[in-house]
Design an enzyme around this catalytic site. Structure first.
Site, PDB file in Angstrom:
ATOM      1  N   GLU A 145       0.884  -1.601   0.148  1.00  0.00           N
ATOM      2  CA  GLU A 145       0.363  -0.031   0.259  1.00  0.00           C
ATOM      3  C   GLU A 145       0.684   1.502  -0.073  1.00  0.00           C
ATOM      4  O   GLU A 145       2.341   0.873   0.531  1.00  0.00           O
ATOM      5  CB  GLU A 145      -0.823  -0.087   1.312  1.00  0.00           C
ATOM      6  CG  GLU A 145      -2.021   1.422   1.198  1.00  0.00           C
ATOM      7  CD  GLU A 145      -2.873   0.913   1.970  1.00  0.00           C
ATOM      8  OE1 GLU A 145      -3.892   1.575   2.020  1.00  0.00           O
ATOM      9  OE2 GLU A 145      -2.573   0.597   2.814  1.00  0.00           O
ATOM     10  N   GLY A 194       4.154   1.258  10.140  1.00  0.00           N
ATOM     11  CA  GLY A 194       3.368   0.658  11.623  1.00  0.00           C
ATOM     12  C   GLY A 194       2.682  -0.395  11.443  1.00  0.00           C
ATOM     13  O   GLY A 194       3.027  -1.562  12.123  1.00  0.00           O
ATOM     14  N   MET A 254       0.407  -3.015   8.122  1.00  0.00           N
ATOM     15  CA  MET A 254      -0.713  -3.377   6.693  1.00  0.00           C
ATOM     16  C   MET A 254      -1.236  -4.249   7.057  1.00  0.00           C
ATOM     17  O   MET A 254      -1.019  -5.332   7.420  1.00  0.00           O
ATOM     18  CB  MET A 254       0.612  -3.919   5.841  1.00  0.00           C
ATOM     19  CG  MET A 254      -0.451  -3.866   4.333  1.00  0.00           C
ATOM     20  SD  MET A 254      -1.306  -2.275   4.489  1.00  0.00           S
ATOM     21  CE  MET A 254      -2.165  -2.546   3.265  1.00  0.00           C
ATOM     22  N   GLU A 255      -2.541  -4.070   6.426  1.00  0.00           N
ATOM     23  CA  GLU A 255      -3.676  -4.812   6.855  1.00  0.00           C
ATOM     24  C   GLU A 255      -4.087  -5.737   5.796  1.00  0.00           C
ATOM     25  O   GLU A 255      -4.908  -6.254   5.844  1.00  0.00           O
ATOM     26  CB  GLU A 255      -4.630  -3.608   7.015  1.00  0.00           C
ATOM     27  CG  GLU A 255      -5.470  -3.444   5.631  1.00  0.00           C
ATOM     28  CD  GLU A 255      -5.145  -1.764   5.825  1.00  0.00           C
ATOM     29  OE1 GLU A 255      -4.926  -1.017   4.915  1.00  0.00           O
ATOM     30  OE2 GLU A 255      -3.816  -1.470   6.176  1.00  0.00           O
ATOM     31  N   HIS A 263      -6.526  -0.933  15.186  1.00  0.00           N
ATOM     32  CA  HIS A 263      -6.742  -0.762  13.796  1.00  0.00           C
ATOM     33  C   HIS A 263      -7.118  -1.739  12.778  1.00  0.00           C
ATOM     34  O   HIS A 263      -7.216  -1.482  11.998  1.00  0.00           O
ATOM     35  CB  HIS A 263      -5.451   0.391  14.119  1.00  0.00           C
ATOM     36  CG  HIS A 263      -6.016   1.529  12.769  1.00  0.00           C
ATOM     37  ND1 HIS A 263      -6.508   2.579  12.853  1.00  0.00           N
ATOM     38  CD2 HIS A 263      -4.825   0.852  11.824  1.00  0.00           C
ATOM     39  CE1 HIS A 263      -5.591   3.112  11.555  1.00  0.00           C
ATOM     40  NE2 HIS A 263      -4.827   2.169  11.018  1.00  0.00           N
ATOM     41  N   GLU A 264      -5.601  -2.812  12.634  1.00  0.00           N
ATOM     42  CA  GLU A 264      -5.409  -3.730  11.232  1.00  0.00           C
ATOM     43  C   GLU A 264      -6.838  -4.948  11.262  1.00  0.00           C
ATOM     44  O   GLU A 264      -8.020  -4.367  10.450  1.00  0.00           O
ATOM     45  CB  GLU A 264      -3.964  -4.129  12.054  1.00  0.00           C
ATOM     46  CG  GLU A 264      -3.247  -3.055  11.787  1.00  0.00           C
ATOM     47  CD  GLU A 264      -3.051  -2.544  10.837  1.00  0.00           C
ATOM     48  OE1 GLU A 264      -3.755  -2.503   9.502  1.00  0.00           O
ATOM     49  OE2 GLU A 264      -2.791  -1.133  11.240  1.00  0.00           O
ATOM     50  N   HIS A 285      -9.762  -2.957   9.757  1.00  0.00           N
ATOM     51  CA  HIS A 285      -9.631  -2.736   8.047  1.00  0.00           C
ATOM     52  C   HIS A 285     -10.147  -4.036   7.984  1.00  0.00           C
ATOM     53  O   HIS A 285     -10.571  -4.244   6.303  1.00  0.00           O
ATOM     54  CB  HIS A 285      -8.033  -2.605   7.653  1.00  0.00           C
ATOM     55  CG  HIS A 285      -7.426  -1.284   8.340  1.00  0.00           C
ATOM     56  ND1 HIS A 285      -8.744  -0.325   7.582  1.00  0.00           N
ATOM     57  CD2 HIS A 285      -6.444  -1.503   8.432  1.00  0.00           C
ATOM     58  CE1 HIS A 285      -7.560   0.880   7.159  1.00  0.00           C
ATOM     59  NE2 HIS A 285      -6.717   0.474   8.368  1.00  0.00           N
ATOM     60  N   ARG A 315       6.907   8.654   2.445  1.00  0.00           N
ATOM     61  CA  ARG A 315       6.013   9.712   2.658  1.00  0.00           C
ATOM     62  C   ARG A 315       6.913   9.802   3.832  1.00  0.00           C
ATOM     63  O   ARG A 315       7.147  11.251   4.756  1.00  0.00           O
ATOM     64  CB  ARG A 315       5.065   9.347   2.789  1.00  0.00           C
ATOM     65  CG  ARG A 315       4.687   7.593   3.885  1.00  0.00           C
ATOM     66  CD  ARG A 315       3.550   7.814   4.318  1.00  0.00           C
ATOM     67  NE  ARG A 315       3.133   7.175   3.353  1.00  0.00           N
ATOM     68  CZ  ARG A 315       2.164   5.576   3.254  1.00  0.00           C
ATOM     69  NH1 ARG A 315       3.222   4.786   4.113  1.00  0.00           N
ATOM     70  NH2 ARG A 315       2.287   4.994   2.407  1.00  0.00           N
TER      71      ARG A 315
END
Length: 945
Positions: A215, A349, A351-352, A385-386, A389, A878
């Protein structure tokens, strides 16, 4: 995706007095720093301690050479010159086989893509970057007949490979598809995106693992694909790997078979439809621990064999939060399994990836004997959080990256609900203020902010919107929305949305429609004002219950009408207000230009609280007399307001003062009560709010000692109450670390003495440091009493320890030393991945910039090494783009000129275009702020008894 921790959990940082006086011409600054770094490296390199064991070696393998099967071309005669893929070409299935040549740092593969065409064409194009086609692509019609290929070429401007057929390709219908087959090869090293390899130590031996990170636009680096989120397809994936390794992918293993004596082929079950950025595979030698969800799904965590115990907490929190979300969303998780894996060197951090979530070790592995409470909370939050997703992002995906917030804002909001369910005494529903709402309100009050829904048309622009606006503002406005339409109707709307768009793509308007269906309220009319324009309002209260709105900007001289907005920077605001313990919501229509009057029943001197618990994404400014009353009320009995309200008063007041909408004397008066404050939430916000003043005046020899003395006195009562024993609840431990750290920052001799004593005992090996005090002891112990021997010992411990969270704390300690020669050596170590992992490079630069002695050094090192950094990370990274924000504390015309000159020298900002705008705006504001506010702030501190 979850951000890597670029910054420490606390915004404040060590800033002692500068002892160097800058003199000479500007040109000399860069030369002096460059020479000092070089001389220091040559003189001091022999004193760097050797690793306690041989580190994994960085690969020197070269990437595959271009065989020119599909040579580069600048041919722009077709639609492939456009950034977006065409609507008439749609993949429906990928058969993907990849062979990981682990010892050679490369991989080969073959992919067959089944494609629908909705209109005739002779040209097909799809994404590719760096990976090379090794054989002329093969194309077959739905009948199986092979189509002759006229030519293929790479159009690198848009990262395409173009295949031109020698015959017309008719439109398809029904289940008929064209089958496009391509063989390719790629390099396993060189970056932390695409399919890459990294290494780790196990029992003194170097081990390797290869995994993907795709991503937003890096699937095209792993294999040729239609790399846009709305080009969903099913996948059948096979991985060929050395027999001593195992393979994982999104779906469960279907079969595993030996190819020959050395190679094994693992084939996975066909997937559900998913976007390319979610495709994942890994080749590993890890072990797993397992839990089962209430619905019977296996939930595994894969880790290095010697880290198995540190995965227990992640496994437990996964089980609890997974079950909660299946219930909340009223939708069973869509895949047969969910794996998690900790990657030793990982750029973000987490990735889902659907069914195979990848993590940085700090965000998955927790050791109750060595990790801090803040580490535990971080693991829980990232895991939650993941998990969000798996529904918001994976099951329903945004149609295009302009609606990224539908993924990240939702995950950032729901993570707090998930952790709150699993860890009920952590106050997570209030901590969202500290983690998301307050920080992003500062970001969104800049002219260089951007709307939540924002047009993106290059890979650099896409990667740049993975920022606080998409994540934290998205979460903040969802919090406000949930409060307005009620949690029950919000939940129902989410369920409608997920069911309606399952395995498909959606836009922001689709979500509004689902919530309107659930609530019968004008959700779109209200919420479009929050997502389609940048910024937010300040609500001004007069006569106790009359309110007006205007755009809030930190720069008082900025034009609030710019850049133009169709909505004119007015908002439909769900205003929650409370009087006499009654709480109501009034929607403030943006067309009410003269403001509105709240229908409150106030008697006597009753106080009408606007925006209780800071539930709305706006600020509130009261009349001067009301602010005075609030300050007096806090001093007489601060508990009459909730901890969230106390935090809100402080955050609003200091932001309003910074924007010249409130006198700083009023804001500072709110801190007078702090000797009685014992709650985590208000103290965290106080520390963050006053850190701006502290940063601006750290070189002011008259004013800074006044600031130190005052805050030493304010923090001492609670510091004495908490003490230096690592005891109490989760929240108490977080509070203690913050309070003692702030006391050290303000130069409290007792606090610094205790930190130094613990640090010295640790250096001697006579005592270990309590886990929740380690970060502040490493930082302030190193600052207060650290020398070269202490620094070398700390580096040795960094190299010895296997727990990533401990490594991160030690990195911060190393950055806190006052010796500029050691800081110069530390900066040069960043070029050696055997010492500092690639994932930690920008973290270390940021840590060094928090040191008063390293702030300018870090910035100059970036300038001197910009070409190197771009070569290593690419201009579209980024984290490279954001590293320029370390200059945000700068506040002189000279520093501003240096920044402008640097940006002019390197005009291609890539993913850093927006951060450059923001840091320049911030520094200009800082210069103006000092001119306007120094005198009134000095008068306030000077007037103290």
């Amino acid at each position: 995706m979850n951000f890597a921790e670029e910054e420490p959990s606390k915004k404040y940082c060590i800033k002692g007095k500068h002892v160097a006086i800058i003199c000479g011409v500007v040109v000399a600054v860069g030369l002096i720093v460059g020479l000092s770094v070089g001389l220091t490296r040559s003189c001091e390199q022999d004193t760097t301690p050797a690793p306690s064991q041989p580190p994994p070696e960085a690969s020197t393998a070269l990437p595959p050479q271009d065989q020119n099967v599909c040579p580069d071309s600048e041919d722009e005669s077709g639609e492939w010159k456009n950034f977006r893929l065409p609507d008439f070409i749609n993949p429906v299935h990928y058969d993907l086989e990849v062979k990981a040549l682990m010892e050679e740092d490369r991989y080969t593969g073959i992919v067959t893509i089944s494609v629908n065409l909705s209109k005739p064409t002779r040209d097909l194009w799809l994404h590719i970057r760096e990976t090379k086609i090794t054989k002329l692509p093969e194309l077959r019609r739905p009948s199986g007949e092979q189509v002759p290929i006229r030519r293929c070429f790479e159009y690198k401007k848009q990262e395409y490979v173009v295949i031109q057929a020698a015959e017309d390709l008719a439109a398809t219908s029904g289940d008929s598809v064209y089958r496009l087959t391509m063989e390719f090869k790629g390099w396993l090293n060189g970056s932390l995106v695409g399919f890459y390899k990294t290494t780790y130590m196990e029992d003194g031996q170097i081990r390797s693992i290869a995994a993907t990170d795709h991503e937003p636009t890096d699937a095209r680096k792993s294999f040729p694909c239609f790399d846009e989120p709305n080009k969903k397809s099913t996948y059948s994936i096979s991985i060929i790997h050395p027999k001593e390794y195992s393979a994982l992918s999104n779906m469960p293993e279907e079969k595993s078979e030996m190819v020959d004596d050395n190679w094994k082929k693992t084939t996975f079950v066909k997937s559900v439809p998913m976007s390319t950025y979610l495709v994942c595979f890994a080749v590993h030698r890890f072990t797993a621990i397992e839990r089962k969800s209430r619905s019977g799904k296996p939930l595994k965590v894969y880790v290095q064999p010697n880290q198995k115990e540190t995965a227990e907490y992640a496994a437990n929190i996964t089980q609890a939060v997974f079950d909660y979300f299946e219930d909340y969303f009223a939708m069973e998780y869509a895949l047969p399994k969910l794996d998690k894996i900790a990657i030793p060197d990982f750029g973000t951090g987490a990735m889902e990836n659907w069914g195979l979530v990848t993590y940085r070790e700090t965000n998955l592995l927790y050791d109750p004997l060595l990790s801090a409470s803040s580490n535990q909370q971080r693991v829980a939050s990232v895991v939650a959080h993941e998990l969000v997703h798996q529904w918001f992002g994976n099951t329903v995906t945004m149609d295009w990256w302009d609606d990224l917030w539908l993924n990240e804002g939702f995950a950032s909001f729901f993570e707090f609900l998930g952790v709150n369910h699993a860890e009920k005494d952590w106050q997570m529903l209030s901590q969202v203020l500290l983690e998301d709402v307050f920080p992003v309100q500062e970001d969104d009050s800049l002219m260089s902010s951007h709307p939540v829904v924002v047009t993106v048309s290059t890979p650099a622009e896409i990667t740049s919107v993975f920022d606080g606006i998409s994540y934290s503002k998205g979460a903040s406005i969802l919090r406000m929305l949930q409060d307005w339409i009620t949690p029950e109707k919000f939940q129902k709307g989410c369920q409608i949305y997920l069911k309606k768009f399952q395995f498909a793509n959606a836009k922001t308007s689709d979500f509004w429609d689902s919530l309107q269906e659930a609530s019968n309220l004008p959700v779109k009319e209200v919420m479009d004002t929050w997502t389609s324009q940048m910024g937010y309002p300040v609500v001004t209260v007069s006569g106790r219950q009359n309110i007006t709105q205007k755009r809030f900007l930190l720069d008082s001289k900025a034009d609030p009408s710019q850049p133009p907005s169709e909505l004119g920077y007015t908002w439909n605001i769900p205003v929650r207000w409370a009087d006499n313990d009654n709480s109501r919501i009034t929607v403030y229509n943006r067309l009410d230009k003269g403001g509105i009057t709240l229908n409150a029943n106030l008697s006597g001197d009753a106080f009408l609280k606007i925006n209780p618990d800071h539930i709305g994404f706006y600020r509130v400014n009261y009349e001067g007399g009301t602010w005075d009353w609030i300050a007096e009320a806090l001093s007489s009995n601060h508990t009459r307001f909730s901890a969230a309200d106390r935090s809100s008063f402080i955050d609003d007041a200091f932001a309003l003062a910074r924007a010249q909408l409130l006198n700083y004397k009023i804001a500072l008066n709110l801190t007078m009560y702090l000797k009685s404050e014992e709650d985590f939430l208000p103290w965290e916000r106080v520390i963050s709010s006053v850190s701006y003043i502290i940063s601006m005046f750290e070189d002011d020899r008259e004013l800074y000692p006044m600031i130190e003395t005052y805050f030493q006195g304010q923090v001492k009562p609670v510091a004495d109450l908490l003490g230096w024993q690592d005891t109490g609840s989760h929240i108490t431990k977080l509070l203690r670390a913050s309070i003692l750290g702030f006391a050290c920052k303000m130069g409290d001799r007792e606090a610094l003495g205790n930190a130094s004593q613990l640090f010295d005992s640790w250096l001697k090996g006579s005592a270990s440091i309590p886990v929740n005090l380690r970060l502040l002891v490493y930082r302030y112990g190193m600052q207060n009493s650290g020398n070269e021997a202490a620094w070398n010992y700390t580096l040795e411990q960094y190299q010895k320890t296997s727990l990533a969270q401990e490594k991160e704390k030690l990195l911060y300690g190393l950055a806190s030393v006052k010796d500029v020669k050691l800081l110069a050596r530390y900066l040069e170590m960043l070029k050696d991945p055997n010492i500092i992992k690639t994932q930690d490079v920008f973290t270390v630069i940021r840590y060094i910039s928090y040191n008063s002695y390293g702030k300018t050094m870090a910035w100059n090192w970036i300038q001197l090494n910009w070409d190197y950094l771009v070569s290593r990370f690419t201009i579209n990274d980024r984290y490279l783009g954001r590293i320029v924000t370390i200059a945000e504390p700068f506040n002189t015309e000279l520093q501003l000129w240096q920044m402008q000159s640097f940006f002019a020298k390197y005009p291609n900002a890539g993913a850093g275009a927006k951060p450059r705008e923001q840091v320049l705006e911030t520094v200009k504001n800082n210069i103006e702020w000092l001119n306007v506010n120094r005198q009134s702030i000095r008068e306030w501190f000077a007037s103290l008894p």
